[in-house]
Design a protein around this motif. Sequence first.
Motif, PDB file in Angstrom:
ATOM      1  N   ALA A   1       6.015   8.201   6.786  1.00  0.00           N
ATOM      2  CA  ALA A   1       6.885   6.150   7.504  1.00  0.00           C
ATOM      3  C   ALA A   1       6.778   5.448   8.652  1.00  0.00           C
ATOM      4  CB  ALA A   1       8.271   6.563   7.285  1.00  0.00           C
TER       5      ALA A   1
ATOM      6  N   THR B   1       3.759   3.520   8.148  1.00  0.00           N
ATOM      7  CA  THR B   1       4.237   2.399   7.317  1.00  0.00           C
ATOM      8  C   THR B   1       4.965   0.889   8.371  1.00  0.00           C
ATOM      9  OG1 THR B   1       4.934   3.165   5.272  1.00  0.00           O
ATOM     10  CG2 THR B   1       6.125   1.192   5.635  1.00  0.00           C
TER      11      THR B   1
ATOM     12  N   TRP C   1       2.467   5.242   2.170  1.00  0.00           N
ATOM     13  CA  TRP C   1       2.236   4.460   3.194  1.00  0.00           C
ATOM     14  C   TRP C   1       1.608   3.203   3.843  1.00  0.00           C
ATOM     15  CZ3 TRP C   1       6.804   5.716   2.798  1.00  0.00           C
ATOM     16  CH2 TRP C   1       7.243   7.296   2.650  1.00  0.00           C
TER      17      TRP C   1
ATOM     18  N   GLU D   1       5.171   6.667  -2.718  1.00  0.00           N
ATOM     19  CA  GLU D   1       5.017   7.319  -1.293  1.00  0.00           C
ATOM     20  C   GLU D   1       3.392   6.641  -0.499  1.00  0.00           C
ATOM     21  OE1 GLU D   1       6.132  11.225  -0.529  1.00  0.00           O
ATOM     22  OE2 GLU D   1       8.470  10.766  -0.549  1.00  0.00           O
TER      23      GLU D   1
END
Length: 451
Positions: A179, A182, A141, A139
């Motif tokens: 996310a 990302t 990101w 995680e």
Amino acid sequence: MAVPVAQPATVSLRACLALLALGVGARLVLALGTDIYFDEAYYWQWARHLAWGYYDHPPLIAWLIAAVGVRPAALLCGVGTVAAVWGLARDVHGSREAAWRAAALWSVVPAGTMAGVWATPDSPLLLFWALALWALWRERWVLAGLASGLALLSKYPGVLLAVAFLATAVRMRRLPAGAWVTALLGAGLFLPVVLWNAQREWVGFAFQLRHGLGGTGGLASFAEFLGGQLALGGPVLLPLTLVYAVRGPREQFLLRAAAVVPLLFFGYAALRTRGEANWPAAAYVAACVGVAGMRPVWFRAATLSGLAIILAVGSHLLFPLLRFERDVPLARTHGWSVLSALAEPERLFPGTDARSVAVVYAPSYQLASQAVRYAGVTADTAGGGRMSQYDLWPRPEVARGQDALWYSEGREPPEELTARFTTVEGPVELPADFRGRRVHTFLVWRLRDAR
């Protein structure tokens, strides 16, 4: 039922290091012992004309070749992928022993070995796929966005990792806020490729859709796809990948999805068209991490079967003993250096002034690129072959009175080309042998006095 986890002491560190050494040694020997083959020459041509996109793929392989060279680009990406697999497996299993097992297994996966020797878009794709998967697992990101964007800049199927992540989010009923960072970073890095395509009537996207999903497929092409996975993934690793995808630990669902999504997508594509065996190569990154946590007997079987394929194919490419009616691997990797004769047309056609030859024509982008690579000439395609980047670049000019050459492996110069010249001479045979084997028979024509 979860897949059983191996005991750390069962597969020794020494055995893993030996496999890693064999994998690295095989890559180096193959890189030094084979010619630059036509796809590499094509991407090397791209590297001489740097851009944000190309007809066939995004640009990252061209940028890497421009920076470090053809084979160094593949070797560096290969080493980096092994390191990324090691790091991912360490975090997934919480064990350095499992990390060494995963890295050792990846080092002998035939598809990974190919990408670590011959410079293709798979070389950076596998590296940045592994890095992005590792960052998503942790995680991280921002790092995931950067690595995902670079995966997309390597090859369009890099988007399948996003599909695997979204499937995981649905399965876990959780979409972390990070996310979105990302996604934005990945999309931002890929945006120039989108703009490049938009300015050229979406040629790259359209080609990949036709190439990957168009054409004629069916059960025969699916059987070819399955056979290709058994060879390039491994006859043991492929079924283990499917077992891991279906029955692996629930907490490893991201990796299970990353293993199965490319196989499912390109398996479906194989029902629509005849594809290439290397297309789902990224699936085996997560598969190696998953298999590293299985029973030691399966790890040993997967590594030994992969190593056997690498040693068998590698020894044939360097010291061929068996004879095949159509030896495609040998022809792809040897015999191209004889094309240096195209730079000296007076040797092929006595009395020719080399300065009068403006361009060398070939029926495909592969042969045109090899002429540029090995002869240093100006080359172009003609004769209605598959479209390529050559159709987007400006055509070389041939002034009135100048000559040209046409070369192929048996195909005569097309009428559309010969009509532009006064006379045609040839063909002259240009044979290429490797260790007593005839791997190519090139035929060369001289096109005289452009109209």
